[in-house]
Every structure is written in structure tokens, then in C-alpha cells.
Design an enzyme around this catalytic site. Structure first.
Site, PDB file in Angstrom:
ATOM      1  N   TYR A 185      48.175  33.196  34.953  1.00 59.18           N
ATOM      2  CA  TYR A 185      48.754  32.163  35.828  1.00 59.18           C
ATOM      3  C   TYR A 185      49.324  30.986  35.059  1.00 59.18           C
ATOM      4  O   TYR A 185      49.062  29.827  35.385  1.00 59.18           O
ATOM      5  CB  TYR A 185      47.691  31.658  36.834  1.00 59.18           C
ATOM      6  CG  TYR A 185      46.877  32.766  37.452  1.00 59.18           C
ATOM      7  CD1 TYR A 185      47.432  33.612  38.405  1.00 59.18           C
ATOM      8  CD2 TYR A 185      45.558  32.979  37.072  1.00 59.18           C
ATOM      9  CE1 TYR A 185      46.692  34.645  38.956  1.00 59.18           C
ATOM     10  CE2 TYR A 185      44.813  34.019  37.625  1.00 59.18           C
ATOM     11  CZ  TYR A 185      45.385  34.843  38.557  1.00 59.18           C
ATOM     12  OH  TYR A 185      44.646  35.869  39.090  1.00 59.18           O
ATOM     13  N   TYR A 190      39.771  36.606  47.909  1.00 59.78           N
ATOM     14  CA  TYR A 190      40.528  36.985  46.713  1.00 59.78           C
ATOM     15  C   TYR A 190      40.160  38.417  46.346  1.00 59.78           C
ATOM     16  O   TYR A 190      38.971  38.739  46.225  1.00 59.78           O
ATOM     17  CB  TYR A 190      40.225  36.059  45.518  1.00 59.78           C
ATOM     18  CG  TYR A 190      40.925  36.549  44.272  1.00 59.78           C
ATOM     19  CD1 TYR A 190      42.278  36.271  44.072  1.00 59.78           C
ATOM     20  CD2 TYR A 190      40.277  37.352  43.340  1.00 59.78           C
ATOM     21  CE1 TYR A 190      42.948  36.769  42.959  1.00 59.78           C
ATOM     22  CE2 TYR A 190      40.943  37.852  42.230  1.00 59.78           C
ATOM     23  CZ  TYR A 190      42.263  37.556  42.041  1.00 59.78           C
ATOM     24  OH  TYR A 190      42.930  38.063  40.956  1.00 59.78           O
ATOM     25  N   ASP A 250      34.031  44.218  48.729  1.00 60.12           N
ATOM     26  CA  ASP A 250      34.500  43.986  47.371  1.00 60.12           C
ATOM     27  C   ASP A 250      33.420  43.174  46.657  1.00 60.12           C
ATOM     28  O   ASP A 250      33.351  41.958  46.794  1.00 60.12           O
ATOM     29  CB  ASP A 250      35.846  43.229  47.427  1.00 60.12           C
ATOM     30  CG  ASP A 250      36.359  42.849  46.046  1.00 60.12           C
ATOM     31  OD1 ASP A 250      35.611  43.002  45.068  1.00 60.12           O
ATOM     32  OD2 ASP A 250      37.519  42.380  45.964  1.00 60.12           O
ATOM     33  N   LYS A 253      33.878  43.553  37.051  1.00 64.62           N
ATOM     34  CA  LYS A 253      33.444  42.377  36.299  1.00 64.62           C
ATOM     35  C   LYS A 253      32.173  42.594  35.456  1.00 64.62           C
ATOM     36  O   LYS A 253      32.280  43.018  34.330  1.00 64.62           O
ATOM     37  CB  LYS A 253      33.354  41.178  37.233  1.00 64.62           C
ATOM     38  CG  LYS A 253      34.765  40.735  37.663  1.00 64.62           C
ATOM     39  CD  LYS A 253      34.845  39.313  38.162  1.00 64.62           C
ATOM     40  CE  LYS A 253      36.260  38.798  38.086  1.00 64.62           C
ATOM     41  NZ  LYS A 253      36.973  38.762  39.359  1.00 64.62           N
TER      42      LYS A 253
END
Ligand SMILES: *Cc1c(COP(=O)(O)O)cnc(C)c1O
Length: 432
Positions: A26, A153, A255, A282
């Protein structure tokens, strides 16, 4: 610890090339924000620009055992000594089987069919593909949309962006390109009163009933929304989603890429309410390599087999990478052999009591903790450059975003490091 920094000229050359040629997450290529050089990492410490600092981020939720853990280093070296990768099409290997065995074991019983994906975003794509193929397989091909909640997200690929918060995910930028999903209100705060939860539940039931004819599944981050705003919410909301899914024949996807492996105080939130599909990533490899997994039920797997393709149409080149699988199994073994629940609880308490005084500071809107995650929300966008510099000066690595200064340290962080982390968060809040 001694410094292992390269000479200043080397550092300058590395940073100069980086600035000219490497994109960071980003950021602008033409006017990049500053980056700092990491030269070493041990336990909970990173050597950043020549100083050892406490890592408050676990490299984005992943390095739960800290850096250079001997058991993880050894698992990786052992597998590298055999073979680092083979294709998964038509071949299999012990690291994949052993990881699959562990994942089936430690997740709720109905989740027993495992797809190994190569990143979190890809696993969410695979989960959504499973949902769509399942609906086709059971004769409902018109069911193509996902129900989700605002503030989520789910990754940066296009289908993942379509279920990410429309503002946070900048849907306006992509109008016409993203599949149009159905968004319910963000769940109320974790400490919401029963009436507020009931009102949210009624609205969700309404929305689902109105769209039932076109809905295929529900996808949410359970209990804690992460990169969408670090927002913990009541488990009662997950029970509502389970009921809504059952009532309308929707596949419920959790998720757990950020929440999995103990971060919220539960090994998986899916232990509280069982989904039909779960995504893990992760912390799966303890922060060593990119790997994710999608687990689903026999019923969903059978539905997919009944679709016109007859098979799940997905198969990445690096599927089931043996190095990643070997280190993931070692990481799970380490976690289960540790007193992770007590560690997560102790970190949560230290963050809650250490951060509470920040509530009184001007510019602070809210302080909240859940599991081993501490969040300070400001009433303005954080000055990321100033906040990061202030945290580093206090000996801590943080990466604030939007209006949030937050931390989720490795579970192995010790008391002195925790004190330093709390001080670093305070410094970042004051500077940001
Ligand atoms: C990080 C994250 C993803 C994306 O994972 P990547 O490995 O970055 O692709 C998806 N969902 C959630 C909840 C995440 O926190």
C-alpha cells in the site's frame, strides 16, 4: 545483543535501491514512505536500523513463537535436506499428510477435508469457489452472491476485495469490476447490550430473507475483525449467522486467517460456533513461510463433487509446499505443547491494564483488548511516520493504520518486553 548491521554505506545502498525499485504494501512507487532495514531477528526482537526493538506486530499476526525458534529452524532445515518442493498434482508427501492430519485433529470435528493454498487471499478465493461449486452441485446455480458484514477485511485479490468493507476496500475505485455482494451492518461492539445485538440480528435475518434466492454463502472474520478496523464483537452474532445459514441453505465460511491459532484466547473461534468452511493462514507456519489452508465438511465436499465439473477447480503451482507444511506442523506442535492459553491471557491482561490510562489522553477515542491484541483508536488518522518513529525511539516496532495504533505480539514475549511494548504504544499514540 551485538549488532549485525552492515556498514553504513551498504545500508544506504540497499535503501536507495529499495526506494527506486521495490513496491511495499500500500505505498507509492514514485513517492514512497520511508522503510527501515532489518538485519536480524531473535525471539521477540527485531534489529531495525541497527537497534534491537520489541516486535509488537508478530509480522502481521504470524510470528507467534518469535523469530529463529530452534524447533522451527530445525524443521525447515530437515525438510530442505530432503526436498523443498514437488508438484502436488498426482504426487503427495509426508509433510502435507502430517499437516493435514494435525489440522483435521485440532479443528472442530465436521471440518475434515483440507485444501492447502499458498496465501490467505488465495484461501479465501478457494473458499468462495467451494461455496459456488457446492451450490451448483446441489442444484442451485442461481445462488452466486455472498452475504458479509461491513468493516471486514479478507485480502487484496478481486473476489476478496468484494467482501472487504466497501470504504476500507475502496469499492468506489473498482466499481463495475467487483462482484456485488450483500453487506449487513457491522456487528455491535463486544460489550454491546442484548437489545443492540437483537436489533442487529433482526436486520441480518431480514436482509438474508430478502436475498435468499440469490445468496450462496456467508463469509465473516469471526469474533474479531482485523485489518478492517480491529473490531471485536459478540459471539452471539456468530450464532445468528449460523441460524441464518441453516435456514436459507447458505454455506457459512469463517475467515480465521488472523484469529486462528489462539490469538483471541480460543485455539479457533470455530470451536464456539462451527462453520461449514474455515480459512487458516498467517500464524499457520509460525511466520516462516506463506501457506494457508481451507477446511470444509464432508457434506460440502460431496456437494462440490456433484457440480458439473465434478472436482474442485483449483490447483496452484506451489500447493502443499513441503517446506511450508513441515514448518507448519512444527509450529502447531510447539503451540500445543506450550501454555499458549495462559500466555495469551497474560498478554491480554498486561495490554488491558497498561493501555487503560491512554483513554484519558486527548485524541484517544477508545481502548480495547481481545485475547493477545491491544488496540488504541484515535479520533483522527494516525500520522504513521511520526508514530512509527516515536515507537522506535521507545524501542518498539509498530505499524499503525488509519485511526488505529495496535499490537499483537508473539506469544513468547516476556514481562520486560511487554512493559516496553506498552510504553511504545503510548509514545506512538502521543506522537500520532
Ligand atoms: C491477512 C488476511 C487475509 C489475507 O491473507 P494474505 O496472506 O495476506 O493474502 C485474509 N483475511 C484475513 C482475515 C486476514 O487477516
Amino acid at each position: 545483543m551485538p549488532t549485525t548491521s552492515p556498514p553504513a554505506a551498504t545500508t544506504a545502498a540497499l535503501l536507495a535501491f529499495d526506494r527506486e525499485h521495490l513496491w511495499h504494501p500500500y505505498t507509492s512507487m514514485t513517492d514512497p514512505a520511508p522503510v527501515r532495514l532489518v538485519t536480524d531477528a531473535r525471539g521477540c526482537l527485531l534489529e531495525v536500523d541497527g537497534d534491537w526493538v520489541v516486535d509488537g506486530m508478530s509480522s502481521w499476526w504470524s510470528a507467534i513463537h518469535g523469530y529463529r525458534h530452534p524447533a522451527l529452524d530445525a524443521a525447515l532445515a530437515r525438510q530442505a535436506d530432503r526436498f523443498s518442493h514437488v508438484m502436488f498434482g498426482g504426487l503427495t508427501h509426508e509433510p502435507a499428510v502430517e499437516l493435514g492430519r494435525r489440522l483435521v485433529d485440532i479443528t472442530p470435528a465436521p471440518l475434515e477435508r483440507v485444501f492447502l493454498a499458498d496465501s490467505g487471499s488465495v484461501s479465501v478465493e478457494v473458499a468462495m469457489k467451494m461455496v459456488l461449486q457446492y451450490q451448483r452441485g446441489v442444484g442451485r446455480p442461481e445462488r452466486t452472491r455472498m452475504l458479509t458484514v461491513l468493516g471486514g477485511y479478507h485480502g487484496d485479490t478481486f473476489d476478496c476485495m468484494s467482501i472487504t468493507d466497501p470504504v476500507g476496500g475502496m469499492h468506489a475505485l473498482w466499481s463495475g469490476l467487483l462482484p456485488a455482494q450483500v453487506f449487513a451492518q457491522q456487528p455491535p461492539s463486544y460489550d454491546a447490550a442484548a437489545a443492540e445485538i437483537a436489533a442487529w440480528a433482526d436486520a441480518v435475518r431480514d436482509l438474508a430473507a430478502r436475498h435468499a434466492h440469490e445468496l450462496a454463502g456467508i463469509v465473516v472474520e469471526p469474533l474479531l475483525q482485523g485489518a478492517g478496523g480491529m473490531w471485536p464483537y459478540p459471539v452471539a452474532c456468530l450464532r445468528v449467522l449460523r441460524e441464518v445459514a441453516d435456514e436459507h441453505g447458505l454455506v457459512l465460511v469463517f475467515d480465521e486467517i488472523a484469529t486462528g491459532f489462539g490469538r483471541t484466547g480460543h485455539l479457533f473461534v470455530s470451536e464456539l460456533v462451527t462453520p461449514d468452511v474455515v480459512c487458516l493462514g498467517k500464524a499457520l507456519t509460525g511466520g516462516y513461510l506463506t501457506l494457508a489452508a481451507v477446511l470444509t465438511t464432508d457434506a460440502v465436499a460431496r456437494g462440490i463433487s456433484g457440480s458439473e465439473a465434478g472436482v474442485l477447480m483449483h490447483g496452484p503451482t506451489f500447493m502443499g509446499n513441503p517446506l511450508a507444511c513441515a514448518v507448519a506442523s512444527a509450529s502447531i506442535d510447539l503451540l500445543l505443547a506450550s501454555d499458549w492459553g495462559a500466555r495469551v491471557g497474560a498478554i491480554g491482561e498486561a495490554l488491558a491494564s497498561g493501555l487503560a490510562p491512554l483513554r484519558a489522553l486527548p485524541g484517544v477515542r477508545d481502548v480495547r483488548t481481545v485475547g493477545a491484541v491491544g488496540v488504541v483508536q484515535l479520533d483522527h488518522s494516525v500520522d504513521v511516520v511520526a508514530a512509527t518513529a516515536a515507537a522506535l525511539a521507545a524501542g518498539v516496532w509498530l505499524r499503525p493504520f488509519r485511526d488505529l495504533v495496535y499490537a499483537m505480539p508473539p506469544y513468547v514475549i516476556d514481562d520486560a518486553e511487554l512493559d516496553r511494548l506498552v510504553a511504545g504504544i503510548g509514545a506512538a499514540v502521543r506522537a500520532g
